[in-house]
Design a protein around this motif. Structure first.
Motif, PDB file in Angstrom:
ATOM      1  N   THR A  82     -43.229  68.783  22.503  1.00  0.00           N
ATOM      2  CA  THR A  82     -44.209  68.586  23.928  1.00  0.00           C
ATOM      3  C   THR A  82     -42.983  67.730  24.463  1.00  0.00           C
ATOM      4  N   ILE A  83     -42.425  66.911  23.660  1.00  0.00           N
ATOM      5  CA  ILE A  83     -40.550  66.718  24.522  1.00  0.00           C
ATOM      6  C   ILE A  83     -39.642  67.524  24.143  1.00  0.00           C
ATOM      7  N   GLY A  84     -39.005  68.202  23.419  1.00  0.00           N
ATOM      8  CA  GLY A  84     -37.994  68.636  23.385  1.00  0.00           C
ATOM      9  C   GLY A  84     -37.088  68.056  23.369  1.00  0.00           C
ATOM     10  N   VAL A  85     -37.389  67.801  21.940  1.00  0.00           N
ATOM     11  CA  VAL A  85     -35.945  67.259  20.880  1.00  0.00           C
ATOM     12  C   VAL A  85     -36.638  68.156  19.844  1.00  0.00           C
ATOM     13  N   GLU A  86     -36.155  68.068  18.321  1.00  0.00           N
ATOM     14  CA  GLU A  86     -35.177  68.839  17.122  1.00  0.00           C
ATOM     15  C   GLU A  86     -36.538  68.220  16.573  1.00  0.00           C
ATOM     16  N   PHE A  87     -36.791  68.831  16.101  1.00  0.00           N
ATOM     17  CA  PHE A  87     -37.906  68.980  14.666  1.00  0.00           C
ATOM     18  C   PHE A  87     -38.041  67.788  13.979  1.00  0.00           C
ATOM     19  N   THR A  88     -36.755  68.614  12.905  1.00  0.00           N
ATOM     20  CA  THR A  88     -35.591  67.321  12.345  1.00  0.00           C
ATOM     21  C   THR A  88     -34.845  65.499  12.635  1.00  0.00           C
ATOM     22  N   GLY A  89     -35.662  65.931  14.364  1.00  0.00           N
ATOM     23  CA  GLY A  89     -35.256  64.516  14.331  1.00  0.00           C
ATOM     24  C   GLY A  89     -36.566  63.517  14.776  1.00  0.00           C
ATOM     25  N   VAL A  90     -37.539  63.815  14.429  1.00  0.00           N
ATOM     26  CA  VAL A  90     -38.575  63.397  14.483  1.00  0.00           C
ATOM     27  C   VAL A  90     -39.587  62.477  13.204  1.00  0.00           C
ATOM     28  N   ARG A  91     -39.453  61.402  13.027  1.00  0.00           N
ATOM     29  CA  ARG A  91     -39.497  60.140  11.692  1.00  0.00           C
ATOM     30  C   ARG A  91     -41.295  60.023  11.799  1.00  0.00           C
ATOM     31  N   VAL A  92     -41.713  60.347  10.869  1.00  0.00           N
ATOM     32  CA  VAL A  92     -43.431  60.114  11.420  1.00  0.00           C
ATOM     33  C   VAL A  92     -43.912  59.372  10.985  1.00  0.00           C
ATOM     34  N   VAL A  93     -44.684  57.767  10.885  1.00  0.00           N
ATOM     35  CA  VAL A  93     -43.957  56.899  10.283  1.00  0.00           C
ATOM     36  C   VAL A  93     -46.216  56.561   9.924  1.00  0.00           C
ATOM     37  N   GLN A  94     -46.061  56.090   8.895  1.00  0.00           N
ATOM     38  CA  GLN A  94     -47.123  54.859   8.649  1.00  0.00           C
ATOM     39  C   GLN A  94     -48.034  54.567   9.656  1.00  0.00           C
ATOM     40  N   SER A  95     -49.118  54.616   9.736  1.00  0.00           N
ATOM     41  CA  SER A  95     -50.101  53.552  10.643  1.00  0.00           C
ATOM     42  C   SER A  95     -49.923  52.278  10.458  1.00  0.00           C
ATOM     43  N   ASP A  96     -49.689  51.337  11.969  1.00  0.00           N
ATOM     44  CA  ASP A  96     -49.175  50.223  11.691  1.00  0.00           C
ATOM     45  C   ASP A  96     -49.245  48.885  12.757  1.00  0.00           C
TER      46      ASP A  96
END
Length: 775
Positions: free
Chosen positions: A517-531
């Motif tokens: 969606t954004i156009g960034v690299e997949f390896t540059g995305v960190r998904v964190v657990q819900s908080d």
């Protein structure tokens, strides 16, 4: 649809390896019991060993004096804490559930006291010293007993209805006239057993004071609901709920329990960190069960096999209490709503009831109502085929809603949004070799082998929205979900959602969706657990196949906004129009001038951090309906009653597949659970309300030896009403498998199997009763 530039192949539709796997497989995951707290206290619950009775005395003095014991509490110490009561539609009785049993116990495993100790082992020792005197009361142990007006009411507040705590009658069309005009009428009774989700990791919670309130770590699917009810019960605003790694949930962790809330209350009361970790016996006794239901059905068809009418009477054993926030109505409403399945129907009468018994409360478990609905309508289709003499596949085909009728509103007001149900049926039949089936069966019989083929077609709601929960009368469930994302100074994106990962791979799929969606690299995305402390967004949580539609929709909204901010800032710095810029793989380039570039990291370094922090909530206009046909071949051993699944195929449509490997894993796992519910699993109680399945020695789960590798075909038809082109799909295997197996076994043995599980004893008896071949 997702906006992207054409520089690289799309991340969507690729089997990107799961980013979760390496830490989990290398022992670096951090589950609830792995949390390191400073000098934590440990919580142990004392649970009732009596199914129903009046509490005369709870003597805790000896336990309080035991070594390492900090405190012991009973309901008498919780006078400031109200009962858990799920708000439901006006007129629906919602049984109040005390956090600790007060005056009366209603099921074996209900907490009656809580011990707080310096170690879990000292806590267990002290819990054994708590003396509980209970005067037994008559036990309501099954559906028949609950419907008996002579049985004692478990909740006096229910009034004249006794143990029927919910009843609804749906009558559409003119079913009586349809039955009167029918060429064929069948009547059958179906039974689905009581099950448990059995996640690899049982429940758990930890809590401590923080920022003038309380922080709760919990292995939960609904963190924002836990925050909401904790705020209400404790009367404080500052409640933060955080999720560690979660070792499975399947709906069991989609409700909020007394134990979690008491753990938080203890942290506030004692001003020390506390932790509670459930063991497997507790999990089987007191974590929510699911599905136990009896369904009586009459079905009418004309001479051509057209389905004319259904008359359904379904009763669900919901145990001693409802569950927060779903209540005790979810299972039967699912059966009523999806009784027609993927078939045209214009005349329906459905009476559904929930009854209270002296058993562990029932809640959500993968599919919630839809496995029972599918079991019923697919067995009905096979029985009608036998009655009419029409081929079972042809009978289904004649009655299925077609692609040209979409969107199709069913008689129960479900809007089937899109799809081609007959195409799924045809594909599954081709994969299973239906054209050669009769010859294959005869050849097997010549070898002395009993084989059968089963078909199961279904349609299921996915991504249930706020409108649907409101229509069900479940005001405690938001129905929407949210996403928060932010870029750091190095251009790395961190993503939170209100939908915790429970092992299904959303850290990978959410990263794919965000990067695309954004156009960034997949390896540059960190998904964190819900908080719940990550932002002000609210949401529902993980369940009902919400991630691929509602979670992804929130990610797309937030990602589109973040992308636009990046392009706006790049346009200003490069002194160019936004329309002349492209953003892909973390780099902004000028269209037609590839030497002019600006990285996302450069933009992030130059901006105020707040500039690239975005939160969005998403509540879709329409619920989406996934569908499939499952088909299987089985062999039944007449000497042992054992079942071997020879082949299993699926033709499904969940719209655009984000990650094929993860979708495959979800479907295979769901089929395994469906096989368990069809053949092996049954949480049985005796007449005294004592559970007979308190360990995995008694509650049988399928192993890798019993689960086949299904062959899965994805149709991926367009989904006009989906924000991302996807529908949910995680529950379909559990929905369809029991019906497919029951139909296959019925075919193999020439007998009807309308009650689950398909035990070896029942199959052995049916095999013995078959006519013996001569010569």
């Amino acid at each position: 649809m997702v906006i992207r530039d054409a520089k690289r192949d799309s991340l969507i539709g690729r089997s990107v390896p799961r980013v979760e796997d390496r830490p989990l497989l290398s022992g670096q995951g951090s589950f609830l019991d792995d949390l390191e707290l400073p000098s934590p206290l440990h919580v142990v619950f004392v649970r009732s060993q009596v199914a129903h009775g009046v509490i005369r005395e709870i003597d805790v003095e000896e336990a309080r004096c035991a070594p390492g014991i900090v405190a012991v509490y009973t309901a008498a110490d919780l006078v400031d804490l109200p009962d858990l009561v799920t708000p439901l539609e006006a007129g629906i009785f919602s049984p109040p559930r005390p956090l600790l049993a007060r005056d009366r116990v209603r099921f074996v495993g209900e907490p009656v006291a809580v011990v707080v100790a310096e170690s879990p082992y000292l806590g267990e020792d002290a819990a054994a010293l708590v003396s509980v005197e209970i005067d037994p009361l008559p036990v309501v142990h099954d559906i028949a007993g609950a419907l008996d007006a002579a049985s004692p009411p478990l909740h006096e507040q229910a009034g004249d209805e006794g143990n029927v705590v919910f009843e609804r009658l749906i009558c559409n069309g003119d079913p009586d006239a349809a039955f009167a005009a029918a060429a064929h009428v069948i009547e059958r009774t179906f039974h689905h057993p009581r099950l448990t989700a059995a996640p690899m990791e049982p429940r758990g919670a930890a809590a401590y004071r923080e920022d003038g309130g309380v922080t709760i770590w919990c292995s939960t699917q609904f963190p924002h609901n836990l925050r909401r009810i904790a705020r209400e019960l404790f009367g404080i605003e500052q409640v933060r709920v955080r999720c560690p790694d979660i070792g499975g949930g399947f709906g069991m962790k989609g409700v909020n329990y007394p134990e979690e809330l008491l753990t938080a209350w203890l942290a506030l009361r004692l001003d020390r960190p506390v932790k509670w970790v459930e063991d497997r016996v507790e999990n089987l006794l007191s974590s929510t069960h699911a599905r136990e239901m009896d369904v009586q059905v009459r079905a009418a068809a004309d001479a051509a096999g057209t389905l004319l009418a259904l008359d359904v009477d379904a009763v669900c054993d919901t145990g001693a209490y409802g569950t927060y926030p779903l209540g005790h109505i979810l299972e039967v409403l699912g059966v009523a709503g999806m009784a027609p399945g993927p078939y045209r129907l214009r005349n329906l009468r459905a009476r559904v009831r929930s009854v209270s018994t002296n058993k562990c409360p029932s809640g959500a478990y993968r599919g919630v109502g839809l496995p029972v609905a599918t079991f019923v309508h697919e067995r009905v289709m096979d029985v009608l085929a036998s009655e009419t003499g029409i081929d079972r596949a042809e009978l289904r085909r004649r009655n299925m809603v077609t692609a040209g009728e979409m969107p199709y509103t069913s008689i129960t007001n479900q809007r089937y949004d899109s799809g081609d149900y007959p195409a799924a049926l045809a594909t599954a039949l081709e994969l299973i070799g239906y054209d050669t089936w009769e010859a294959d069966k005869r050849a097997a019989a010549e070898r002395g082998q009993l084989i059968g083929l089963g078909i199961s077609s279904y349609v299921e709601w996915t991504g249930t929205n706020s409108k649907m929960f409101q229509a069900r009368g479940m005001s405690a469930v938001n129905g929407f979900d949210g996403c928060h994302m932010e870029l750091d100074q190095d251009g790395l994106l961190t993503l939170w959602t209100t939908l915790p990962s429970i092992g299904q791979g959303t850290a990978t799929t959410f990263a794919q969706l965000a990067a695309e969606t954004i156009g960034v690299e997949f390896t540059g995305v960190r998904v964190v657990q819900s908080d719940t402390g990550a932002s002000e967004i609210d949401g529902t949580g993980t369940g009902a196949s919400r991630s691929a539609n509602i979670g992804a929709g929130a990610i797309q909204l937030a990602g589109t906004e973040l992308r636009q901010r990046l392009l706006d800032d790049a346009a200003e710095r490069l002194e160019m129009a936004v329309a002349d810029l492209a953003l892909d793989e973390g780099v902004v380039t000028a269209r037609g001038v590839p030497a002019v570039t600006l990285s996302v990291a450069e933009l992030a370094k130059a901006a105020d951090p707040e500039r690239y922090r975005v939160s969005r909530e998403f509540d879709p206009e329409h619920v989406l309906f996934a569908y499939a046909t499952h088909a299987c071949r089985v062999s039944v051993d007449p000497e042992t009653g054992g079942i071997t699944v020879l082949d299993y195929v699926v033709a499904e449509d969940c719209g655009r597949v984000v990650n094929p490997a993860i979708v495959e894993g979800q479907t295979q796992g769901a089929i395994a659970q469906g096989i368990g519910g069809a053949i092996y699993e049954d949480l049985h109680y005796d007449d005294a309300g004592q559970p007979q399945s308190a360990s995995f020695m008694d509650y049988l789960l399928p192993t890798a030896c019993e689960v086949p590798h299904a062959r899965i075909h994805h149709m991926e038809l367009p989904v006009p009403d989906s924000a991302t082109g996807s529908k949910g799909m995680a529950e379909g295997g559990t929905v369809a498998a029991p019906a497919a197996l029951a139909n296959a076994v019925s075919d193999a043995l020439g007998a009807e199997f309308n009650s689950l599980p398909l035990t070896p004893e029942r199959l052995w008896s049916a095999a013995r009763a078959r006519p013996q071949r001569v010569g």
